[in-house]
Design a protein around this motif. Sequence first.
Motif, PDB file in Angstrom:
ATOM      1  N   LYS A 155       0.832  -1.210   0.000  1.00 35.22           N
ATOM      2  CA  LYS A 155       0.000   0.000   0.000  1.00 35.22           C
ATOM      3  C   LYS A 155       0.864   1.256   0.000  1.00 35.22           C
ATOM      4  CE  LYS A 155      -3.862  -2.242   2.381  1.00 35.22           C
ATOM      5  NZ  LYS A 155      -4.606  -2.367   3.659  1.00 35.22           N
ATOM      6  N   ARG A 156       1.943   1.209   0.755  1.00 30.10           N
ATOM      7  CA  ARG A 156       2.844   2.369   0.801  1.00 30.10           C
ATOM      8  C   ARG A 156       3.535   2.593  -0.532  1.00 30.10           C
ATOM      9  NH1 ARG A 156       5.417   1.091   6.808  1.00 30.10           N
ATOM     10  NH2 ARG A 156       3.800   2.180   8.021  1.00 30.10           N
ATOM     11  N   LEU A 157       3.965   1.515  -1.157  1.00 33.40           N
ATOM     12  CA  LEU A 157       4.627   1.654  -2.459  1.00 33.40           C
ATOM     13  C   LEU A 157       3.652   2.176  -3.510  1.00 33.40           C
ATOM     14  CD1 LEU A 157       6.814  -1.586  -2.468  1.00 33.40           C
ATOM     15  CD2 LEU A 157       7.593   0.778  -2.147  1.00 33.40           C
ATOM     16  N   ARG A 158       2.416   1.711  -3.458  1.00 32.74           N
ATOM     17  CA  ARG A 158       1.414   2.220  -4.405  1.00 32.74           C
ATOM     18  C   ARG A 158       1.160   3.705  -4.163  1.00 32.74           C
ATOM     19  NH1 ARG A 158      -0.880  -3.202  -4.222  1.00 32.74           N
ATOM     20  NH2 ARG A 158      -2.015  -2.753  -2.300  1.00 32.74           N
ATOM     21  N   ALA A 159       1.137   4.108  -2.886  1.00 34.97           N
ATOM     22  CA  ALA A 159       0.934   5.525  -2.563  1.00 34.97           C
ATOM     23  C   ALA A 159       2.090   6.368  -3.089  1.00 34.97           C
ATOM     24  CB  ALA A 159       0.795   5.707  -1.054  1.00 34.97           C
ATOM     25  N   MET A 160       3.306   5.859  -2.968  1.00 37.52           N
ATOM     26  CA  MET A 160       4.467   6.593  -3.469  1.00 37.52           C
ATOM     27  C   MET A 160       4.377   6.796  -4.979  1.00 37.52           C
ATOM     28  SD  MET A 160       7.522   4.842  -1.226  1.00 37.52           S
ATOM     29  CE  MET A 160       8.816   5.885  -1.875  1.00 37.52           C
ATOM     30  N   LYS A 352     -16.526  23.454   3.963  1.00 37.14           N
ATOM     31  CA  LYS A 352     -16.931  23.105   5.320  1.00 37.14           C
ATOM     32  C   LYS A 352     -15.841  22.227   5.938  1.00 37.14           C
ATOM     33  CE  LYS A 352     -19.547  18.858   4.376  1.00 37.14           C
ATOM     34  NZ  LYS A 352     -20.838  18.159   4.579  1.00 37.14           N
ATOM     35  N   ASP A 353     -15.812  22.180   7.249  1.00 32.89           N
ATOM     36  CA  ASP A 353     -14.792  21.405   7.974  1.00 32.89           C
ATOM     37  C   ASP A 353     -13.381  21.782   7.540  1.00 32.89           C
ATOM     38  OD1 ASP A 353     -16.832  20.045   9.269  1.00 32.89           O
ATOM     39  OD2 ASP A 353     -16.834  18.379   7.855  1.00 32.89           O
ATOM     40  N   ALA A 354     -13.174  23.092   7.349  1.00 36.95           N
ATOM     41  CA  ALA A 354     -11.861  23.560   6.887  1.00 36.95           C
ATOM     42  C   ALA A 354     -10.761  23.230   7.882  1.00 36.95           C
ATOM     43  CB  ALA A 354     -11.912  25.061   6.635  1.00 36.95           C
ATOM     44  N   HIS A 355     -11.125  22.934   9.127  1.00 34.84           N
ATOM     45  CA  HIS A 355     -10.121  22.643  10.153  1.00 34.84           C
ATOM     46  C   HIS A 355      -9.524  21.246   9.997  1.00 34.84           C
ATOM     47  CE1 HIS A 355     -13.889  20.940  11.678  1.00 34.84           C
ATOM     48  NE2 HIS A 355     -13.146  20.089  12.349  1.00 34.84           N
ATOM     49  N   LEU A 356     -10.163  20.375   9.197  1.00 36.53           N
ATOM     50  CA  LEU A 356      -9.689  18.995   9.087  1.00 36.53           C
ATOM     51  C   LEU A 356      -8.576  18.863   8.055  1.00 36.53           C
ATOM     52  CD1 LEU A 356     -12.989  16.908   9.288  1.00 36.53           C
ATOM     53  CD2 LEU A 356     -11.247  17.206  11.057  1.00 36.53           C
ATOM     54  N   CYS A 357      -7.630  17.991   8.350  1.00 35.77           N
ATOM     55  CA  CYS A 357      -6.442  17.785   7.516  1.00 35.77           C
ATOM     56  C   CYS A 357      -6.797  17.106   6.194  1.00 35.77           C
ATOM     57  CB  CYS A 357      -5.446  16.925   8.293  1.00 35.77           C
ATOM     58  SG  CYS A 357      -3.856  16.671   7.486  1.00 35.77           S
ATOM     59  N   CYS A 358      -6.001  17.386   5.166  1.00 33.74           N
ATOM     60  CA  CYS A 358      -6.185  16.745   3.862  1.00 33.74           C
ATOM     61  C   CYS A 358      -5.487  15.390   3.794  1.00 33.74           C
ATOM     62  CB  CYS A 358      -5.665  17.643   2.740  1.00 33.74           C
ATOM     63  SG  CYS A 358      -3.855  17.838   2.734  1.00 33.74           S
ATOM     64  N   GLY A 359      -4.661  15.073   4.808  1.00 33.89           N
ATOM     65  CA  GLY A 359      -3.984  13.780   4.838  1.00 33.89           C
ATOM     66  C   GLY A 359      -2.551  13.786   4.358  1.00 33.89           C
ATOM     67  N   SER A 360      -2.022  14.961   4.013  1.00 34.92           N
ATOM     68  CA  SER A 360      -0.641  15.019   3.530  1.00 34.92           C
ATOM     69  C   SER A 360       0.343  14.854   4.694  1.00 34.92           C
ATOM     70  CB  SER A 360      -0.399  16.339   2.802  1.00 34.92           C
ATOM     71  OG  SER A 360       0.965  16.459   2.460  1.00 34.92           O
ATOM     72  N   ALA A 361       0.475  15.906   5.500  1.00 34.92           N
ATOM     73  CA  ALA A 361       1.231  15.831   6.759  1.00 34.92           C
ATOM     74  C   ALA A 361       2.634  15.256   6.604  1.00 34.92           C
ATOM     75  CB  ALA A 361       0.438  15.032   7.803  1.00 34.92           C
ATOM     76  N   THR A 363       5.318  13.062   5.573  1.00 31.92           N
ATOM     77  CA  THR A 363       5.398  11.730   4.969  1.00 31.92           C
ATOM     78  C   THR A 363       4.182  10.873   5.317  1.00 31.92           C
ATOM     79  OG1 THR A 363       6.632  10.868   6.888  1.00 31.92           O
ATOM     80  CG2 THR A 363       7.925  11.755   5.063  1.00 31.92           C
ATOM     81  N   TYR A 364       3.172  11.466   5.944  1.00 29.89           N
ATOM     82  CA  TYR A 364       2.016  10.694   6.418  1.00 29.89           C
ATOM     83  C   TYR A 364       1.304   9.985   5.271  1.00 29.89           C
ATOM     84  CZ  TYR A 364      -2.014   9.621   9.424  1.00 29.89           C
ATOM     85  OH  TYR A 364      -2.979   8.982  10.164  1.00 29.89           O
ATOM     86  N   ASN A 365       1.133  10.677   4.123  1.00 33.22           N
ATOM     87  CA  ASN A 365       0.410  10.056   3.024  1.00 33.22           C
ATOM     88  C   ASN A 365       1.184   8.903   2.387  1.00 33.22           C
ATOM     89  OD1 ASN A 365       2.299  11.780   1.926  1.00 33.22           O
ATOM     90  ND2 ASN A 365       0.865  12.943   0.682  1.00 33.22           N
ATOM     91  N   LEU A 366       2.463   8.771   2.734  1.00 33.88           N
ATOM     92  CA  LEU A 366       3.260   7.625   2.302  1.00 33.88           C
ATOM     93  C   LEU A 366       3.245   6.510   3.344  1.00 33.88           C
ATOM     94  CD1 LEU A 366       6.392   9.506   0.915  1.00 33.88           C
ATOM     95  CD2 LEU A 366       4.396   8.702  -0.375  1.00 33.88           C
ATOM     96  N   MET A 367       3.275   6.888   4.613  1.00 29.78           N
ATOM     97  CA  MET A 367       3.362   5.903   5.687  1.00 29.78           C
ATOM     98  C   MET A 367       2.007   5.399   6.170  1.00 29.78           C
ATOM     99  SD  MET A 367       6.578   5.536   5.913  1.00 29.78           S
ATOM    100  CE  MET A 367       6.645   4.461   7.339  1.00 29.78           C
ATOM    101  N   GLN A 368       0.968   6.204   6.003  1.00 31.48           N
ATOM    102  CA  GLN A 368      -0.394   5.824   6.432  1.00 31.48           C
ATOM    103  C   GLN A 368      -1.349   6.035   5.247  1.00 31.48           C
ATOM    104  OE1 GLN A 368      -0.987   4.532   9.430  1.00 31.48           O
ATOM    105  NE2 GLN A 368       1.026   4.919  10.318  1.00 31.48           N
TER     106      GLN A 368
END
Length: 429
Positions: A155-160, A352-361, A363-368
């Motif tokens: 999953k991580r390699l596919r995300a990369m 709406k919900d502008a306070h919520l993260c997009c998931g980048s963070a 290396t987060y989108n690579l590790m999670q």
Amino acid sequence: MQTNFTPAQLADPEIAVANEILRRCVHCGMCTATCPTFVTLGDELDSPRGRIYLIKDMLESGRDAGAEEALHIDRCLSCLSCVTTCPSGVDYMHLVDHARVHVEKTFNRPLADRLMRAGLAWVLPHPARLRAALLLARPARGLGFLLPGHGMLAKRLRAMLRLAPGAVPRAAPLGRVYQAVGARRARVALLAGCAQQVLAPSINAASIALLNRLGVEVVIPPEAGCCGALVHHMGRHEAALAAARANVAAWMAQVEGEGLDAVLVNTSGCGTVVKDYGFLLRHEDCAAGAAKISSLTQDISEFLMKFYEPVRAAPGLSVAYHAACSLQHGQQVTAQPKTLLRKAGFKVVEPKDAHLCCGSAGTYNLMQPEIASALRRRKLDTLRALGPDVIAAGNIGCLTQLAGDGVPTVHVVELLDWMAGGEKPQALR
């Protein structure tokens, strides 16, 4: 929150800081409502309050981190939405940073995990290495579905591969000093960054051109490099300190030479860490210099509030502004980018919900990848619901995460530069 650290434990300055942070928490749970991982997963241990309990138990007992602590601390985005929400002023950022260091030092991760984290730490902070890695990945882009298995590594390699750009922009060598046009009104240092140099060199180019036209001299000391954020959030404390020391030395040489009015950062994930150099290096010989640099550091939108003037007529575009977590929560910079975009003549809309993260963070989108993908989809749905012509943000990680869904993604400063006489952003051509 009651804590039970021993006097010997409290003699460690890092534990002493953690103790003070823990004691501020009153268990109210308000943070859970604004925590992206809790909203997504519904697990108390994936909320700030749950992680605080895990960290408290781990540190008080003095034991090594286990699989449970590593799992839930790794799942934290460090988006700091909880810091904005907390009525008690809990300094969650420094607590989870300390916990990450403890996990990195004491938990024996699976081999594949260790190798991937080491690879990311070796490649991402170094532009030349990252460029080479992306060029090597280009032929495999779009073939991630061929990777066998459903395990985390696959999953991580596919995300990369998904996040690798279809084309790697040409390298844009950065000079040392960019002179102001006309009378000089200010002199600043600009953090050139690491990944941003490779993924979107147009952001630095637009920043420099805009500042120069506004009468601001820009200096980029060659000794300054990665801010240290990427390795810092992986718990690699010594590597983060080394990056911070190098930058402080490079910028203080400018302060003590011709002087600096500000240190500007156009990647908000970096800005949050650079503004924290005073804390990170408080026990170092360069502590005074680090504190000085922290006090001079501004997001580029903060600085432009004093200088920005558009010269072109508004193009009538609707701009969906995505507030990067590191900017709105980490630096508490919220109004300035929107104010500048409106001054430039754009129609600014917010999801709406502008306070919520997009998931980048970082290396987060690579590790999670699974959690990051869910957060990306949620964010894109709220942005697309606005019917925008373009999505704008102040962080390269967010722009990369949100790209590829049919709506152009552009850095705020590229839009501002365009309306101040610069080139139209490539994504809008």
